[in-house]
Design a protein around this motif. Sequence first.
Motif, PDB file in Angstrom:
ATOM      1  N   GLN A  14     -17.413  -0.568  12.887  1.00 60.30           N
ATOM      2  CA  GLN A  14     -16.490  -1.530  13.488  1.00 60.30           C
ATOM      3  C   GLN A  14     -15.043  -1.323  13.071  1.00 60.30           C
ATOM      4  O   GLN A  14     -14.141  -1.249  13.903  1.00 60.30           O
ATOM      5  CB  GLN A  14     -16.914  -2.961  13.140  1.00 60.30           C
ATOM      6  CG  GLN A  14     -18.119  -3.460  13.901  1.00 60.30           C
ATOM      7  CD  GLN A  14     -18.329  -4.956  13.686  1.00 60.30           C
ATOM      8  OE1 GLN A  14     -17.383  -5.708  13.505  1.00 60.30           O
ATOM      9  NE2 GLN A  14     -19.568  -5.379  13.713  1.00 60.30           N
ATOM     10  N   LYS A  15     -14.798  -1.250  11.755  1.00 60.30           N
ATOM     11  CA  LYS A  15     -13.423  -1.196  11.265  1.00 60.30           C
ATOM     12  C   LYS A  15     -13.319  -0.279  10.054  1.00 60.30           C
ATOM     13  O   LYS A  15     -14.317   0.122   9.470  1.00 60.30           O
ATOM     14  CB  LYS A  15     -12.939  -2.600  10.884  1.00 60.30           C
ATOM     15  CG  LYS A  15     -12.792  -3.534  12.068  1.00 60.30           C
ATOM     16  CD  LYS A  15     -12.168  -4.861  11.633  1.00 60.30           C
ATOM     17  CE  LYS A  15     -11.975  -5.771  12.842  1.00 60.30           C
ATOM     18  NZ  LYS A  15     -11.335  -7.057  12.442  1.00 60.30           N
ATOM     19  N   GLU A  16     -12.067   0.023   9.690  1.00 64.08           N
ATOM     20  CA  GLU A  16     -11.787   0.780   8.476  1.00 64.08           C
ATOM     21  C   GLU A  16     -11.076  -0.118   7.474  1.00 64.08           C
ATOM     22  O   GLU A  16     -10.573  -1.184   7.824  1.00 64.08           O
ATOM     23  CB  GLU A  16     -10.913   1.994   8.794  1.00 64.08           C
ATOM     24  CG  GLU A  16     -11.567   3.024   9.688  1.00 64.08           C
ATOM     25  CD  GLU A  16     -10.667   4.229   9.907  1.00 64.08           C
ATOM     26  OE1 GLU A  16     -10.623   5.106   9.011  1.00 64.08           O
ATOM     27  OE2 GLU A  16     -10.007   4.292  10.957  1.00 64.08           O
ATOM     28  N   LEU A  17     -11.030   0.342   6.217  1.00 62.01           N
ATOM     29  CA  LEU A  17     -10.347  -0.411   5.181  1.00 62.01           C
ATOM     30  C   LEU A  17      -9.746   0.561   4.176  1.00 62.01           C
ATOM     31  O   LEU A  17     -10.397   1.505   3.749  1.00 62.01           O
ATOM     32  CB  LEU A  17     -11.323  -1.348   4.459  1.00 62.01           C
ATOM     33  CG  LEU A  17     -10.719  -2.250   3.380  1.00 62.01           C
ATOM     34  CD1 LEU A  17      -9.826  -3.310   4.005  1.00 62.01           C
ATOM     35  CD2 LEU A  17     -11.809  -2.909   2.547  1.00 62.01           C
ATOM     36  N   SER A  18      -8.492   0.314   3.824  1.00 64.62           N
ATOM     37  CA  SER A  18      -7.838   1.102   2.785  1.00 64.62           C
ATOM     38  C   SER A  18      -7.037   0.161   1.901  1.00 64.62           C
ATOM     39  O   SER A  18      -6.744  -0.983   2.302  1.00 64.62           O
ATOM     40  CB  SER A  18      -6.911   2.153   3.399  1.00 64.62           C
ATOM     41  OG  SER A  18      -5.720   1.541   3.871  1.00 64.62           O
ATOM     42  N   PRO A  19      -6.663   0.601   0.699  1.00 65.60           N
ATOM     43  CA  PRO A  19      -5.833  -0.268  -0.148  1.00 65.60           C
ATOM     44  C   PRO A  19      -4.551  -0.714   0.539  1.00 65.60           C
ATOM     45  O   PRO A  19      -4.083  -1.839   0.317  1.00 65.60           O
ATOM     46  CB  PRO A  19      -5.554   0.622  -1.368  1.00 65.60           C
ATOM     47  CG  PRO A  19      -6.737   1.533  -1.439  1.00 65.60           C
ATOM     48  CD  PRO A  19      -7.080   1.826  -0.011  1.00 65.60           C
ATOM     49  N   ASP A  20      -3.990   0.140   1.388  1.00 63.72           N
ATOM     50  CA  ASP A  20      -2.758  -0.225   2.089  1.00 63.72           C
ATOM     51  C   ASP A  20      -2.982  -1.363   3.083  1.00 63.72           C
ATOM     52  O   ASP A  20      -2.037  -2.086   3.417  1.00 63.72           O
ATOM     53  CB  ASP A  20      -2.186   0.987   2.829  1.00 63.72           C
ATOM     54  CG  ASP A  20      -1.666   2.055   1.875  1.00 63.72           C
ATOM     55  OD1 ASP A  20      -1.381   1.710   0.711  1.00 63.72           O
ATOM     56  OD2 ASP A  20      -1.583   3.229   2.287  1.00 63.72           O
ATOM     57  N   ASP A  21      -4.228  -1.511   3.564  1.00 63.14           N
ATOM     58  CA  ASP A  21      -4.544  -2.584   4.510  1.00 63.14           C
ATOM     59  C   ASP A  21      -4.649  -3.937   3.820  1.00 63.14           C
ATOM     60  O   ASP A  21      -4.591  -4.979   4.483  1.00 63.14           O
ATOM     61  CB  ASP A  21      -5.891  -2.314   5.204  1.00 63.14           C
ATOM     62  CG  ASP A  21      -5.884  -1.041   6.026  1.00 63.14           C
ATOM     63  OD1 ASP A  21      -4.826  -0.696   6.570  1.00 63.14           O
ATOM     64  OD2 ASP A  21      -6.945  -0.396   6.100  1.00 63.14           O
ATOM     65  N   CYS A  22      -4.838  -3.929   2.511  1.00 56.71           N
ATOM     66  CA  CYS A  22      -5.189  -5.150   1.784  1.00 56.71           C
ATOM     67  C   CYS A  22      -3.954  -5.854   1.235  1.00 56.71           C
ATOM     68  O   CYS A  22      -2.977  -5.216   0.831  1.00 56.71           O
ATOM     69  CB  CYS A  22      -6.138  -4.819   0.630  1.00 56.71           C
ATOM     70  SG  CYS A  22      -7.719  -4.137   1.171  1.00 56.71           S
ATOM     71  N   LEU A  23      -4.030  -7.169   1.189  1.00 54.05           N
ATOM     72  CA  LEU A  23      -2.951  -7.974   0.635  1.00 54.05           C
ATOM     73  C   LEU A  23      -2.796  -7.715  -0.867  1.00 54.05           C
ATOM     74  O   LEU A  23      -3.759  -7.293  -1.522  1.00 54.05           O
ATOM     75  CB  LEU A  23      -3.240  -9.453   0.875  1.00 54.05           C
ATOM     76  CG  LEU A  23      -3.330  -9.890   2.350  1.00 54.05           C
ATOM     77  CD1 LEU A  23      -3.798 -11.339   2.433  1.00 54.05           C
ATOM     78  CD2 LEU A  23      -1.989  -9.712   3.045  1.00 54.05           C
ATOM     79  N   PRO A  24      -1.622  -7.974  -1.437  1.00 56.20           N
ATOM     80  CA  PRO A  24      -1.442  -7.738  -2.875  1.00 56.20           C
ATOM     81  C   PRO A  24      -2.352  -8.598  -3.748  1.00 56.20           C
ATOM     82  O   PRO A  24      -2.768  -8.161  -4.825  1.00 56.20           O
ATOM     83  CB  PRO A  24       0.032  -8.093  -3.108  1.00 56.20           C
ATOM     84  CG  PRO A  24       0.690  -7.937  -1.775  1.00 56.20           C
ATOM     85  CD  PRO A  24      -0.356  -8.338  -0.768  1.00 56.20           C
ATOM     86  N   ASP A  25      -2.666  -9.817  -3.294  1.00 50.62           N
ATOM     87  CA  ASP A  25      -3.480 -10.741  -4.080  1.00 50.62           C
ATOM     88  C   ASP A  25      -4.928 -10.701  -3.613  1.00 50.62           C
ATOM     89  O   ASP A  25      -5.223 -10.876  -2.427  1.00 50.62           O
ATOM     90  CB  ASP A  25      -2.939 -12.157  -3.959  1.00 50.62           C
ATOM     91  CG  ASP A  25      -3.693 -13.137  -4.835  1.00 50.62           C
ATOM     92  OD1 ASP A  25      -3.348 -13.252  -6.023  1.00 50.62           O
ATOM     93  OD2 ASP A  25      -4.643 -13.760  -4.330  1.00 50.62           O
ATOM     94  N   ALA A  26      -5.864 -10.489  -4.551  1.00 47.13           N
ATOM     95  CA  ALA A  26      -7.281 -10.339  -4.192  1.00 47.13           C
ATOM     96  C   ALA A  26      -7.860 -11.609  -3.603  1.00 47.13           C
ATOM     97  O   ALA A  26      -8.679 -11.550  -2.665  1.00 47.13           O
ATOM     98  CB  ALA A  26      -8.078  -9.927  -5.432  1.00 47.13           C
ATOM     99  N   VAL A  27      -7.490 -12.782  -4.138  1.00 48.41           N
ATOM    100  CA  VAL A  27      -8.039 -14.030  -3.620  1.00 48.41           C
ATOM    101  C   VAL A  27      -7.502 -14.305  -2.215  1.00 48.41           C
ATOM    102  O   VAL A  27      -8.225 -14.796  -1.347  1.00 48.41           O
ATOM    103  CB  VAL A  27      -7.727 -15.196  -4.576  1.00 48.41           C
ATOM    104  CG1 VAL A  27      -8.268 -16.510  -4.019  1.00 48.41           C
ATOM    105  CG2 VAL A  27      -8.332 -14.920  -5.952  1.00 48.41           C
ATOM    106  N   ALA A  28      -6.236 -13.954  -1.970  1.00 43.62           N
ATOM    107  CA  ALA A  28      -5.680 -14.092  -0.618  1.00 43.62           C
ATOM    108  C   ALA A  28      -6.407 -13.171   0.352  1.00 43.62           C
ATOM    109  O   ALA A  28      -6.673 -13.550   1.507  1.00 43.62           O
ATOM    110  CB  ALA A  28      -4.187 -13.784  -0.641  1.00 43.62           C
TER     111      ALA A  28
END
Length: 213
Positions: A14-28
Amino acid sequence: MSLKLADIRHDYAQKELSPDDCLPDAVAQFTLWLNEAITAKVNEPTAMHLATVGDNGRPSARIVLLKGVEDGRFVFYTNYHSRKGRQLTANPWVSLTFFWPELERQVRIEGKAVTVAPEVSDTYFHSRPYASRLGAWASEQSSEISSKAELIKRAALFGAKYPLHVPRPPHWGGFAVAADRIEFWQGRPSRLHDRVVYTLDATGQWQKSRLAP
């Protein structure tokens, strides 16, 4: 016909994921994914696998429901005298796992659980349906009972005692998990899944990196 479990296959795409895709805050980032799971109407989006450790060093796990993400912590409620309640009191380190197969996603959370303030437990308890509040009194969770009839009888007795207002039992309340590691997993083809892990550094800042699948 024998069931060949080894032959069960599902390719994720369905989708991809990379660190650049992720918000700076893990809980967010978790809150973003949880909202997407709710919007997608996945089955039981707040259900999480809670793993604890007993005083004998053996792990114990069960499904509970997330009831809030408050002040960056993951909140759930239980009977403090239950097996998990006793284990959490003796050893507060836990792991939580969310699995949203409809989105081909998993989140793994590790951290330390503490009891929430009594007024926080009061507020949530009084938001529950009347029958659920009675159930918190009627069920001596994790203890052996002679029959289902015994449980129903106890519920009826507490119903007679508290026909309108049901106070929160002193043995029932919330735990909040302060995470120091959160991993996001996105299924990908050929089992080359995307994994992004956040770890909390000594300054209290989240650091993220990619893990091999």
